[in-house]
Write an enzyme that holds these catalytic residues in place. Structure first.
Site, PDB file in Angstrom:
ATOM      1  CE  LYS A  16      -1.977  -1.064   3.801  1.00  0.00           C
ATOM      2  NZ  LYS A  16      -1.116  -2.288   4.368  1.00  0.00           N
ATOM      3  NE  ARG A  91      -4.794  -1.293   9.692  1.00  0.00           N
ATOM      4  CZ  ARG A  91      -3.821  -0.956   9.334  1.00  0.00           C
ATOM      5  NH1 ARG A  91      -3.739   0.259   8.510  1.00  0.00           N
ATOM      6  NH2 ARG A  91      -2.717  -1.632   8.985  1.00  0.00           N
ATOM      7  NE  ARG A 130       7.958  -2.239   6.395  1.00  0.00           N
ATOM      8  CZ  ARG A 130       6.558  -2.496   6.462  1.00  0.00           C
ATOM      9  NH1 ARG A 130       5.851  -1.846   5.268  1.00  0.00           N
ATOM     10  NH2 ARG A 130       5.957  -3.087   7.206  1.00  0.00           N
ATOM     11  NE  ARG A 164       5.959  -0.176  10.148  1.00  0.00           N
ATOM     12  CZ  ARG A 164       4.975  -0.302   9.698  1.00  0.00           C
ATOM     13  NH1 ARG A 164       4.788   0.288   8.216  1.00  0.00           N
ATOM     14  NH2 ARG A 164       3.690  -1.049   9.895  1.00  0.00           N
ATOM     15  NE  ARG A 175       1.776  -4.816  11.114  1.00  0.00           N
ATOM     16  CZ  ARG A 175       3.203  -4.639  10.283  1.00  0.00           C
ATOM     17  NH1 ARG A 175       4.198  -5.228  11.037  1.00  0.00           N
ATOM     18  NH2 ARG A 175       3.247  -4.030   9.229  1.00  0.00           N
TER      19      ARG A 175
HETATM   20  P1  AP5 Z   1       4.895  -1.525   1.490  1.00  0.00           P
HETATM   21  O1  AP5 Z   1       4.669  -0.767   0.605  1.00  0.00           O
HETATM   22  O2  AP5 Z   1       5.671  -0.832   2.833  1.00  0.00           O
HETATM   23  O3  AP5 Z   1       3.623  -2.307   2.395  1.00  0.00           O
HETATM   24  P2  AP5 Z   1       2.386  -1.821   3.192  1.00  0.00           P
HETATM   25  O4  AP5 Z   1       1.162  -2.459   3.032  1.00  0.00           O
HETATM   26  O5  AP5 Z   1       2.432  -0.201   3.089  1.00  0.00           O
HETATM   27  O6  AP5 Z   1       2.679  -2.451   4.612  1.00  0.00           O
HETATM   28  P3  AP5 Z   1       2.372  -1.876   5.998  1.00  0.00           P
HETATM   29  O7  AP5 Z   1       3.447  -2.693   6.827  1.00  0.00           O
HETATM   30  O8  AP5 Z   1       2.924  -0.273   6.088  1.00  0.00           O
HETATM   31  O9  AP5 Z   1       1.018  -1.928   6.278  1.00  0.00           O
HETATM   32  P4  AP5 Z   1       0.364  -2.124   7.646  1.00  0.00           P
HETATM   33  O10 AP5 Z   1      -1.279  -1.931   7.205  1.00  0.00           O
HETATM   34  O11 AP5 Z   1       0.653  -3.326   8.596  1.00  0.00           O
HETATM   35  O12 AP5 Z   1       1.117  -0.957   8.449  1.00  0.00           O
HETATM   36  P5  AP5 Z   1       0.495   0.487   8.759  1.00  0.00           P
HETATM   37  O13 AP5 Z   1       1.579   1.586   8.876  1.00  0.00           O
HETATM   38  O14 AP5 Z   1      -0.709   0.710   7.949  1.00  0.00           O
HETATM   39  O15 AP5 Z   1       5.587  -2.827   1.300  1.00  0.00           O
HETATM   40  C1  AP5 Z   1       6.275  -3.762   2.172  1.00  0.00           C
HETATM   41  C2  AP5 Z   1       7.808  -4.377   1.820  1.00  0.00           C
HETATM   42  O16 AP5 Z   1       7.497  -4.968   0.628  1.00  0.00           O
HETATM   43  C3  AP5 Z   1       8.693  -2.834   1.222  1.00  0.00           C
HETATM   44  O17 AP5 Z   1      10.061  -3.413   1.695  1.00  0.00           O
HETATM   45  C4  AP5 Z   1       8.218  -2.886  -0.292  1.00  0.00           C
HETATM   46  O18 AP5 Z   1       9.803  -2.487  -0.778  1.00  0.00           O
HETATM   47  C5  AP5 Z   1       8.242  -4.270  -0.345  1.00  0.00           C
HETATM   48  N1  AP5 Z   1       7.170  -4.222  -1.697  1.00  0.00           N
HETATM   49  C6  AP5 Z   1       6.032  -3.705  -1.893  1.00  0.00           C
HETATM   50  N2  AP5 Z   1       5.526  -4.052  -3.105  1.00  0.00           N
HETATM   51  C7  AP5 Z   1       6.237  -5.151  -3.789  1.00  0.00           C
HETATM   52  C8  AP5 Z   1       5.983  -6.060  -4.549  1.00  0.00           C
HETATM   53  N3  AP5 Z   1       5.102  -5.931  -5.522  1.00  0.00           N
HETATM   54  N4  AP5 Z   1       6.936  -6.903  -4.523  1.00  0.00           N
HETATM   55  C9  AP5 Z   1       8.145  -7.237  -3.837  1.00  0.00           C
HETATM   56  N5  AP5 Z   1       8.177  -6.567  -2.893  1.00  0.00           N
HETATM   57  C10 AP5 Z   1       7.546  -5.305  -2.754  1.00  0.00           C
HETATM   58  O19 AP5 Z   1      -0.314   0.418  10.377  1.00  0.00           O
HETATM   59  C11 AP5 Z   1       0.729  -0.013  11.417  1.00  0.00           C
HETATM   60  C12 AP5 Z   1      -0.023  -0.126  12.684  1.00  0.00           C
HETATM   61  O20 AP5 Z   1      -0.836   1.137  13.051  1.00  0.00           O
HETATM   62  C13 AP5 Z   1      -1.088  -1.017  12.615  1.00  0.00           C
HETATM   63  O21 AP5 Z   1      -0.784  -2.551  12.973  1.00  0.00           O
HETATM   64  C14 AP5 Z   1      -2.204  -0.595  13.759  1.00  0.00           C
HETATM   65  O22 AP5 Z   1      -1.514  -0.677  14.785  1.00  0.00           O
HETATM   66  C15 AP5 Z   1      -2.034   1.084  13.570  1.00  0.00           C
HETATM   67  N6  AP5 Z   1      -3.115   1.631  12.548  1.00  0.00           N
HETATM   68  C16 AP5 Z   1      -2.734   2.190  11.294  1.00  0.00           C
HETATM   69  N7  AP5 Z   1      -3.760   2.424  10.833  1.00  0.00           N
HETATM   70  C17 AP5 Z   1      -4.882   2.146  11.617  1.00  0.00           C
HETATM   71  C18 AP5 Z   1      -6.258   2.238  11.440  1.00  0.00           C
HETATM   72  N8  AP5 Z   1      -6.964   2.839  10.446  1.00  0.00           N
HETATM   73  N9  AP5 Z   1      -6.851   1.732  12.442  1.00  0.00           N
HETATM   74  C19 AP5 Z   1      -6.525   1.272  13.659  1.00  0.00           C
HETATM   75  N10 AP5 Z   1      -4.940   0.943  13.729  1.00  0.00           N
HETATM   76  C20 AP5 Z   1      -3.967   1.545  12.546  1.00  0.00           C
END
Ligand code: AP5
Length: 218
Positions: A16, A91, A130, A164, A175
């Site tokens: 994402k 979410r 990552r 992270r 997660r």
């Molecule tokens: P990346 O693009 O970083 O993936 P992502 O989907 O953004 O992953 P996140 O881990 O950031 O998602 P998340 O939903 O767990 O975390 P968030 O920060 O939202 O890609 C991952 C890796 O793969 C990278 O190294 C990239 O280079 C590689 N990659 C990408 N595409 C690729 C491909 N096609 N092929 C190969 N490699 C690839 O949330 C974190 C925490 O915050 C949650 O756990 C929760 O506690 C809280 N939180 C956030 N939002 C909310 C909400 N709305 N409600 C409640 N809690 C929330």
């Protein structure tokens, strides 16, 4: 594509953030990542950050109340008038309902909801490999995207990188569970509204971007 409002959904590590940054640049709209906002609050030691830290470290979801007020405040800022891409929000169904209400009040519509689908077994490798540039936040991966010059950020030339706190195999399982139990009900929610598109995120990042741009239009 001025005024586009997009939700990018997908499991943790599904890509994402990677895709949202590209879409932001391509269309001149703002990336709104609730994960990034929460990590900034944790780093700043704000009251929200203090409440969120333990929940995030456990891989659970931060309360709807905190998230909804954070997004309501952010979406009201002038840089969002020209469109935005929501990354990691909503979410839960209450978050989606609150977003509907907020957009109705602002006389705004959603254009598309896109899920970047990736099988669970691929995600642990993606997340544990990552790392990001500590200076500009550009994302990298041990296997899939190394800086062109080892140890130097391609974008800003920074030489410090960070990983992270929640990017470990144990937390990733929690997660993933949160995604399947609390977030996946949003897929039928948006499908019923005729907004949902699903793309295969288990392919090269550039191929995924090309597909996304096809869906979002010129
Ligand atoms: P990346 O693009 O970083 O993936 P992502 O989907 O953004 O992953 P996140 O881990 O950031 O998602 P998340 O939903 O767990 O975390 P968030 O920060 O939202 O890609 C991952 C890796 O793969 C990278 O190294 C990239 O280079 C590689 N990659 C990408 N595409 C690729 C491909 N096609 N092929 C190969 N490699 C690839 O949330 C974190 C925490 O915050 C949650 O756990 C929760 O506690 C809280 N939180 C956030 N939002 C909310 C909400 N709305 N409600 C409640 N809690 C929330």
């Amino acid at each position: 594509m001025a005024g586009k409002r997009i939700i990018l959904m997908g499991p943790p590590g599904g890509g994402k953030g990677t895709q949202a940054k590209r879409i932001q640049e391509r269309y001149g709209i703002v990336q709104l990542s609730t994960g990034d906002m929460l990590r900034a609050a944790v780093a700043a030691g704000s009251p929200v950050g203090k409440q969120a830290k333990a929940v995030m470290d456990a891989g659970k979801l931060v309360s709807d109340e905190i998230i909804i007020s954070m997004i309501a405040e952010r979406i009201s800022q002038p840089d969002c008038f020209n469109g935005f891409i929501l990354d990691g929000f909503p979410r839960t169904v209450p978050q989606a309902e609150a977003l509907d209400k907020l957009l109705t009040e602002k006389r705004m519509d959603l254009d598309k909801v896109v899920e970047v689908a990736v099988p669970d077994e691929r995600l642990i490798e993606r997340i544990t490999g990552r790392f990001t540039c500590a200076k500009c936040g550009e994302g990298y991966h041990d296997t899939f995207k190394q800086p062109k010059k080892p140890g130097v950020c391609d974008v800003c030339g920074g030489t410090e990188f960070s990983r992270r706190a929640d990017d470990n195999a144990e937390t990733v399982k929690a997660r993933l569970k949160a995604y399947h139990v609390q977030t996946s009900p949003l897929l039928p929610y948006y499908e019923k509204k005729g907004l949902l598109m699903v793309i295969d995120g288990d392919r090269d990042m550039d191929v995924v971007t090309t597909d996304l741009i096809k869906i979002l239009g010129a």
